[in-house]
Design a protein around this motif. Structure first.
Motif, PDB file in Angstrom:
ATOM      1  N   GLU A 137      19.058 -21.558  90.515  1.00  0.00           N
ATOM      2  CA  GLU A 137      19.191 -23.014  91.304  1.00  0.00           C
ATOM      3  C   GLU A 137      17.507 -23.608  91.122  1.00  0.00           C
ATOM      4  N   PHE A 138      17.590 -24.948  91.198  1.00  0.00           N
ATOM      5  CA  PHE A 138      16.256 -25.432  91.031  1.00  0.00           C
ATOM      6  C   PHE A 138      15.417 -24.960  92.285  1.00  0.00           C
ATOM      7  N   SER A 139      15.976 -25.075  93.265  1.00  0.00           N
ATOM      8  CA  SER A 139      14.979 -24.815  94.474  1.00  0.00           C
ATOM      9  C   SER A 139      14.450 -23.353  94.532  1.00  0.00           C
ATOM     10  N   LYS A 140      14.880 -22.300  93.772  1.00  0.00           N
ATOM     11  CA  LYS A 140      14.578 -21.008  93.637  1.00  0.00           C
ATOM     12  C   LYS A 140      13.057 -21.045  92.980  1.00  0.00           C
ATOM     13  N   PHE A 141      12.612 -21.786  91.787  1.00  0.00           N
ATOM     14  CA  PHE A 141      11.563 -21.695  91.325  1.00  0.00           C
ATOM     15  C   PHE A 141      10.790 -22.812  91.010  1.00  0.00           C
ATOM     16  N   ASN A 142      11.160 -23.946  91.525  1.00  0.00           N
ATOM     17  CA  ASN A 142      10.552 -25.419  91.558  1.00  0.00           C
ATOM     18  C   ASN A 142      10.578 -25.923  92.790  1.00  0.00           C
ATOM     19  N   THR A 143       9.220 -26.617  92.920  1.00  0.00           N
ATOM     20  CA  THR A 143       8.602 -27.770  93.915  1.00  0.00           C
ATOM     21  C   THR A 143       8.352 -28.869  93.325  1.00  0.00           C
ATOM     22  N   ILE A 144       8.610 -30.034  93.856  1.00  0.00           N
ATOM     23  CA  ILE A 144       8.424 -31.419  93.768  1.00  0.00           C
ATOM     24  C   ILE A 144       7.427 -31.553  94.969  1.00  0.00           C
TER      25      ILE A 144
END
Length: 202
Positions: free
Chosen positions: A194-201
């Motif tokens: 999912e986006f939140s696993k390896f991504n940060t805005i």
């Protein structure tokens, strides 16, 4: 599901073909890939961005029986049958002396001078940007209705000697078989984060 952000947003079917439903194939149907299809793949991938338009990839398209037999000798045991069955396998090489072509590829500045005397910098640029071009190759092939099977299991020295010996500044990056994938050769898709696993805005 991605919502439509732009008037020219690709259809859901096109995005499925290129990304969501596309797979890395291990086996191939006995259907040929034409020279015209190979040219069409290149005509698309060359348009995608590289740093200073350096275009460092040098691609050998292994299609003949003789070339395929040579390639089989260079790949790992687990990849031999994949290469034997594939109608074509692209060897994505990278030219460490890509900067010699920059005067016409990037005429907006003296880009060649940026890389002269810096072989390590050229190696880094060639690896990064030829990797990009290999990815563009797969996207282009899928967009044109073909399937891909990228591989890194090979003896790089043997492959370079067999296919890039005429220009020692060109070294293989990775290889990718292209054709019409055999659905029976793939297993269930591995998990995707999912986006939140390896991504940060930020």
């Amino acid at each position: 599901m991605i919502t439509q952000f732009h008037d020219h947003h690709l259809s859901a079917e096109a995005l499925d073909q290129i990304f969501r439903e596309a797979r890395s194939y291990n086996g191939w149907l006995p259907r040929a890939v034409s020279d015209e299809q190979i040219h069409a793949i290149y005509e698309l991938l060359k348009m995608a961005p590289t740093s200073a338009n350096m275009q460092p990839s040098r691609i050998v398209w292994v299609k003949s029986d003789e070339a395929r037999a040579r390639l089989v000798e260079c790949v790992s045991d687990g990849n031999k049958d994949k290469v034997k069955a594939a109608p074509v396998t692209a060897l994505i090489g990278m030219d460490i002396d890509f900067h010699d072509e920059l005067p016409w590829l990037f005429p907006h500045a003296d880009a060649k001078s940026w890389f002269e005397g810096d072989e390590e910098g050229r190696k880094e640029g060639a690896f990064r940007n030829s990797s990009l071009q290999g990815a563009y190759l797969m996207i282009a092939a899928r967009a044109l209705g073909l399937d891909c099977g990228p591989m890194s299991g090979f003896d790089a020295d043997a492959l370079n000697a067999a296919f890039f010996a005429d220009d020692p500044k060109v070294k293989v990056n990775f290889i990718c078989s292209i054709g019409y994938g055999d659905q029976t050769s793939i297993f269930e898709r591995s998990p995707r984060p999912e986006f939140s696993k390896f991504n940060t805005i930020v």
